[in-house]
Design a protein around this motif. Structure first.
Motif, PDB file in Angstrom:
ATOM      1  N   LEU A 192       0.811  -1.214   0.000  1.00 58.81           N
ATOM      2  CA  LEU A 192       0.000   0.000   0.000  1.00 58.81           C
ATOM      3  C   LEU A 192       0.845   1.265   0.000  1.00 58.81           C
ATOM      4  O   LEU A 192       0.508   2.253  -0.656  1.00 58.81           O
ATOM      5  CB  LEU A 192      -0.930  -0.006   1.214  1.00 58.81           C
ATOM      6  CG  LEU A 192      -2.066  -1.032   1.176  1.00 58.81           C
ATOM      7  CD1 LEU A 192      -2.659  -1.234   2.564  1.00 58.81           C
ATOM      8  CD2 LEU A 192      -3.144  -0.602   0.187  1.00 58.81           C
ATOM      9  N   SER A 193       1.951   1.243   0.738  1.00 58.77           N
ATOM     10  CA  SER A 193       2.766   2.456   0.833  1.00 58.77           C
ATOM     11  C   SER A 193       3.349   2.845  -0.522  1.00 58.77           C
ATOM     12  O   SER A 193       3.302   4.017  -0.917  1.00 58.77           O
ATOM     13  CB  SER A 193       3.875   2.274   1.870  1.00 58.77           C
ATOM     14  OG  SER A 193       4.750   1.215   1.503  1.00 58.77           O
ATOM     15  N   CYS A 194       3.879   1.865  -1.247  1.00 55.79           N
ATOM     16  CA  CYS A 194       4.469   2.212  -2.547  1.00 55.79           C
ATOM     17  C   CYS A 194       3.393   2.497  -3.588  1.00 55.79           C
ATOM     18  O   CYS A 194       3.582   3.347  -4.466  1.00 55.79           O
ATOM     19  CB  CYS A 194       5.420   1.117  -3.015  1.00 55.79           C
ATOM     20  SG  CYS A 194       4.649  -0.496  -3.285  1.00 55.79           S
ATOM     21  N   LEU A 195       2.242   1.809  -3.493  1.00 53.00           N
ATOM     22  CA  LEU A 195       1.150   2.091  -4.426  1.00 53.00           C
ATOM     23  C   LEU A 195       0.624   3.508  -4.208  1.00 53.00           C
ATOM     24  O   LEU A 195       0.281   4.210  -5.171  1.00 53.00           O
ATOM     25  CB  LEU A 195       0.028   1.067  -4.238  1.00 53.00           C
ATOM     26  CG  LEU A 195      -1.194   1.223  -5.152  1.00 53.00           C
ATOM     27  CD1 LEU A 195      -0.785   1.180  -6.617  1.00 53.00           C
ATOM     28  CD2 LEU A 195      -2.223   0.145  -4.853  1.00 53.00           C
ATOM     29  N   ALA A 196       0.550   3.937  -2.961  1.00 55.13           N
ATOM     30  CA  ALA A 196       0.111   5.305  -2.677  1.00 55.13           C
ATOM     31  C   ALA A 196       1.057   6.320  -3.301  1.00 55.13           C
ATOM     32  O   ALA A 196       0.624   7.357  -3.829  1.00 55.13           O
ATOM     33  CB  ALA A 196       0.021   5.515  -1.164  1.00 55.13           C
ATOM     34  N   ASN A 197       2.347   6.030  -3.259  1.00 60.41           N
ATOM     35  CA  ASN A 197       3.319   6.944  -3.860  1.00 60.41           C
ATOM     36  C   ASN A 197       3.191   6.985  -5.377  1.00 60.41           C
ATOM     37  O   ASN A 197       3.347   8.038  -6.000  1.00 60.41           O
ATOM     38  CB  ASN A 197       4.733   6.538  -3.456  1.00 60.41           C
ATOM     39  CG  ASN A 197       5.005   6.789  -1.986  1.00 60.41           C
ATOM     40  OD1 ASN A 197       4.416   7.684  -1.393  1.00 60.41           O
ATOM     41  ND2 ASN A 197       5.880   5.992  -1.388  1.00 60.41           N
ATOM     42  N   LEU A 198       2.906   5.838  -5.988  1.00 57.34           N
ATOM     43  CA  LEU A 198       2.692   5.810  -7.438  1.00 57.34           C
ATOM     44  C   LEU A 198       1.447   6.623  -7.802  1.00 57.34           C
ATOM     45  O   LEU A 198       1.443   7.358  -8.792  1.00 57.34           O
ATOM     46  CB  LEU A 198       2.529   4.369  -7.919  1.00 57.34           C
ATOM     47  CG  LEU A 198       3.792   3.515  -8.006  1.00 57.34           C
ATOM     48  CD1 LEU A 198       3.448   2.108  -8.468  1.00 57.34           C
ATOM     49  CD2 LEU A 198       4.807   4.140  -8.946  1.00 57.34           C
ATOM     50  N   ALA A 199       0.397   6.465  -7.002  1.00 57.31           N
ATOM     51  CA  ALA A 199      -0.829   7.222  -7.268  1.00 57.31           C
ATOM     52  C   ALA A 199      -0.580   8.717  -7.164  1.00 57.31           C
ATOM     53  O   ALA A 199      -1.072   9.508  -7.989  1.00 57.31           O
ATOM     54  CB  ALA A 199      -1.923   6.788  -6.292  1.00 57.31           C
ATOM     55  N   ALA A 200       0.186   9.121  -6.161  1.00 60.13           N
ATOM     56  CA  ALA A 200       0.500  10.544  -6.005  1.00 60.13           C
ATOM     57  C   ALA A 200       1.356  11.048  -7.148  1.00 60.13           C
ATOM     58  O   ALA A 200       1.183  12.162  -7.640  1.00 60.13           O
ATOM     59  CB  ALA A 200       1.200  10.767  -4.665  1.00 60.13           C
ATOM     60  N   LEU A 201       2.279  10.215  -7.598  1.00 62.20           N
ATOM     61  CA  LEU A 201       3.168  10.591  -8.692  1.00 62.20           C
ATOM     62  C   LEU A 201       2.384  10.881  -9.961  1.00 62.20           C
ATOM     63  O   LEU A 201       2.735  11.754 -10.750  1.00 62.20           O
ATOM     64  CB  LEU A 201       4.178   9.463  -8.933  1.00 62.20           C
ATOM     65  CG  LEU A 201       5.390   9.773  -9.813  1.00 62.20           C
ATOM     66  CD1 LEU A 201       6.277  10.818  -9.162  1.00 62.20           C
ATOM     67  CD2 LEU A 201       6.187   8.504 -10.077  1.00 62.20           C
TER      68      LEU A 201
END
Length: 811
Positions: A192-201
């Protein structure tokens, strides 16, 4: 080079494409008996993505030639799909954690039961390494059972990992996230943490209402627009805040954002406030709970556990009579049952005030629920202990505890029928249990007796009686029944047991009752009887049991069995055990041929990694997730520079702000000067960075951030950044997948450029240009057969190992 028209691909690839066509694109066309024509495959793939075609039901032939060259996924969807497909031979399968123990036989070398594994629902997507293929295995039919399909879709998404997803265009990443929300896929914190960063990117946070609530917990809260504050909070409050265990600052920031949405801290939370806050109430202090609207009970029901102050607040609220239950004297069975697990926290002082008939009815229903397996042992024992304490206090004159032989049986001898009564513990306290339970009844009815949530005192009575019945130790056939008592036994007492069966070990250790000494002693008895610590056994007892095994026992695990166990959670282990487990994982996965695959296998065990290993991972640009980072050895982390950490975390470096109070990270941050903190963006007050952003829009940004470049075309495809645990092989793709089937395969396999050969009992992996062993501590440069180029601000590649240092291939 890209795929050439007319190029022939492997028979396994051709068959898999045919199976995929039937499972995910019934209208596909473009197959010949001699193999798959690459140019027609391109047309087929484009049609499968939604542009229609004619139908073909003929399976591909067995063309003798293979080896079409490929590009990275960024060069074209079709080539990416074919690359991914070539990595998923139909004869290698793995199971999910839900069916690992039951279906481990189908994952073992030489097994012949693959078809039964394929047809079983919910058995895909585990974090297991590749397994052997059965000789003579027949691929599954092109139409999987209908009952398998829904769980297969969710399982495939459940095994999401970030590196391949980082290559997706914005619209496809958005489709992936929405599919996870639709299917309610439960991801883990590191995903979830890395997916959230991808979504923000990619500027996808504005679509939060279509995203999984758990994902919102990890979003950058400064990017939440003020106008969306309440809607965002309401959606996020439906998630599981326990996922933020390693992100204390993010968890605190969620509270501040939620209260800011309400206009600031309030003396009393109203019903509408509570509806907005949802599970976030579980992090509030006792005074806020007591002062809140009585409907706060609905919020507290969603809490996994209550702290001691919160339990006191709950009892204060219940005692006030302002809840729907009214004052304790007016409580009824239906109202108590509506409390759910909260009723197990009711204090003995309140139970005294409840009408006796109501209390007894609820006691019986709670014990029945526990015996049916719908209530945890911890909750049941907490309730029984409090209730029986109230009963004892309400009796003006009760027998005082006597000696083991001097107290008469006042209630009548305990029989088999007595033990079937849900009110057994009300009728027989621990003193009467000692006096009224005969040896023969105990021996013949041990199971129904221990199905009751016995208080600790009663458990000690039963253990003492068993010692008199079995002076030479409890026989093995009875051992599985006493799992709830194991914590009472000493190492020397366990030494009297005979533990010869894997089932006995699982029964004794699969629960959370046995402690460190008992775990080591039980396993040692099993090993002394020529038992083997198999992958199935490790999965069955759970990764936390590895924490309590001796170093010698861990070393006794065969590398092949450790590989079969896959990704076990050892985050709770002491550092000394993490170090030993890392060494074992290196032994098991050290021969993995690519850095990306090596990282995915090793990720759960990096808590014991030395500094040399972490520096090699820095060079590999793995984009480590923050959850894994917080579990690194704090002493080792002290040896990493700001540049090392920045590169190691890659696009996830911003998550340091969310975890700056975590002991591991705060210790490292204290060693840095203000300039270094400023370089990380951590030189300001964390409280000031938690509220909703003031900007009204979020500009999508699809380019990688500054110092964390994506792989360039000059870099080898199989040295791309990697994050997460290894995905599972699939024999075929499921029907009714919301996302294009090829997209799921792309997300599943993030190591393009590799091919796999599955033949006659072995699965091997090879790259187009030679072997590429996993990173070795103390060796730098480049991997054999892999030519790295220097990245801007990035480190050098691996050094080539000598031919004598190459390990055998990962089985």
């Amino acid at each position: 080079m890209g795929l050439k028209a007319g190029a022939q691909v492997s028979p396994g690839l051709a068959l898999l494409v045919w199976l995929t066509a039937h499972c995910s694109c019934p209208q596909a066309q473009g197959f010949s008996q001699g193999g798959l024509d690459a140019s027609r495959a391109d047309l087929w793939a484009s049609r499968c993505w939604g542009r229609g075609a004619h139908s073909s039901s003929e399976p591909p032939g067995t063309g003798p030639r293979a080896g079409a060259q490929t590009q990275s996924p960024g060069r074209g969807h079709t080539e990416a799909l074919l690359i991914a497909w070539s990595l998923g031979p139909t004869t290698c399968h793995r199971g999910t954690s839900a069916c690992r123990a039951e279906q481990r036989s189908c994952l073992r070398p030489g097994a012949t039961s693959h078809p039964s594994c394929v047809s079983a629902p919910g058995c895909w997507g585990a974090d297991l390494p590749p397994v052997h293929c059965s000789p003579g295995y027949t691929p599954p039919p092109h139409s999987p059972p209908a009952s398998f399909l829904p769980s297969a879709n969710a399982s495939l998404l459940h095994s999401f990992w970030c590196q391949p997803a980082s290559q997706l265009p914005r619209d496809q990443l958005s489709a992936l996230i929405r599919a996870m929300a639709t299917r309610r896929v439960l991801l883990r914190a590191w995903q979830l943490s890395c997916l959230a960063n991808l979504a923000a990117l990619h500027g996808l946070q504005d679509d939060f209402e279509l995203h999984p609530p758990d994902l919102l917990l990890f979003y950058n809260l400064t990017q939440v627009r003020e106008a969306d504050c309440r809607a965002f909070t309401h959606r996020a409050a439906q998630g599981d805040t326990e996922l933020l265990a390693n992100l204390p600052d993010q968890r605190a920031a969620l509270q501040r954002v939620a209260l800011a949405c309400l206009g600031g801290p309030r003396l009393r939370l109203s019903a509408s406030d509570l509806l907005l806050l949802g599970v976030l109430v579980c992090d509030m202090d006792a005074s806020s709970i007591v002062a809140a609207d009585p409907r706060v009970l609905q919020n507290l029901q969603r809490c996994r556990r209550l702290t001691a102050p919160q339990q006191a607040a709950l009892n204060t609220l219940l005692a006030s009579g302002e809840t729907r239950l009214g004052p304790p004297g007016s409580w009824n069975l239906e109202g108590l049952q509506a409390l759910g697990p909260l009723a197990t926290y009711i204090s003995s002082s309140l139970w005294i005030q409840v009408q006796q008939a109501v209390g007894l009815d609820f006691f019986g229903s709670t014990v029945a629920t526990y015996r049916a397996g719908r209530l945890s042992q911890q909750d049941a024992r907490r309730f029984v202990t409090g209730f029986l304490k109230a009963k004892a206090e309400s009796v003006s004159s009760r027998p005082k505890r006597g000696t083991a032989t001097g107290r008469p049986c006042l209630r009548g001898d305990i029989t088999a029928a007595t033990l079937r009564d849900d009110l057994f513990l009300v009728r027989y306290d621990c003193v009467q249990l000692e006096s009224c339970l005969g040896s023969r009844v105990l021996e013949a009815n041990l199971d129904p007796l221990l199905q009751h949530p016995l208080p600790a005192e009663c458990q000690r009575v039963v253990k003492a009686k068993l010692a008199r019945v079995y002076p030479r130790g409890v026989p093995e056939e009875q051992l599985p029944l006493i799992a709830s008592l194991v914590y009472l036994y000493s190492r020397s007492e366990i030494g009297q047991w005979n533990v010869t069966s894997r089932d006995t070990v699982v029964a004794l250790l699969a629960s959370d009752v046995a402690l460190e000494n008992q775990t080591e002693a039980v396993l040692q008895k099993y090993l002394d009887h020529n038992g083997t610590l198999t992958g199935a056994l490790l999965v069955a007892i759970g990764g936390s049991r590895l924490c309590w095994m001796s170093a010698r026992q861990i070393q006794a695990i065969r590398p092949s069995e450790f590989r079969l166990a896959g990704a076990l959670d050892i985050s709770s282990c002491p550092q000394s055990r993490k170090d030993v487990l890392y060494a074992k994982a290196r032994e098991a996965f050290g021969s993995t041929r690519t850095t990306a695959a090596y990282y995915r296998f090793m990720r759960p065990y990096l808590g014991g990694a030395p500094v040399e290993e972490l520096r090699h991972l820095v060079q590999a640009n793995v984009s480590m997730d923050i959850d894994t980072f917080t579990n690194l050895n704090p002493r080792v982390l002290q040896s990493l520079s700001v540049g090392n950490v920045t590169t190691l975390l890659g696009q996830n470096v911003g998550d340091l702000q969310k975890a700056r109070s975590h002991p591991t990270i705060s210790s490292w941050l204290r060693s840095l000067n203000r300039s270094a903190l400023g370089e990380l963006g951590l030189d300001s007050d964390p409280a000031g960075l938690s509220g909703p952003g003031r900007s009204t829009t979020v500009t999508p940004n699809t380019a990688p951030r500054g110092p964390y470049p994506a792989p360039t075309s000059g870099l080898p495809r199989h040295s791309a950044p990697a994050s997460g645990s290894p995905p599972a092989h699939l024999g075929y793709l499921p029907l009714s997948v919301a996302l294009p089937s090829g997209l799921l395969w792309l997300l599943y396999w993030g190591t393009p450029g590799l091919s796999q050969d599955c033949s006659w009992d072995t699965c091997t992996m090879a790259s187009e240009d030679g072997a590429a062993p996993a990173p070795r501590a103390g060796k730098r440069g480049r991997v054999a057969g892999v030519h790295h180029v220097r990245r801007s601000r990035g480190p050098q590649g691996w050094s080539p190992p000598t031919s004598s240092s190459r390990d055998t291939e990962l089985e």
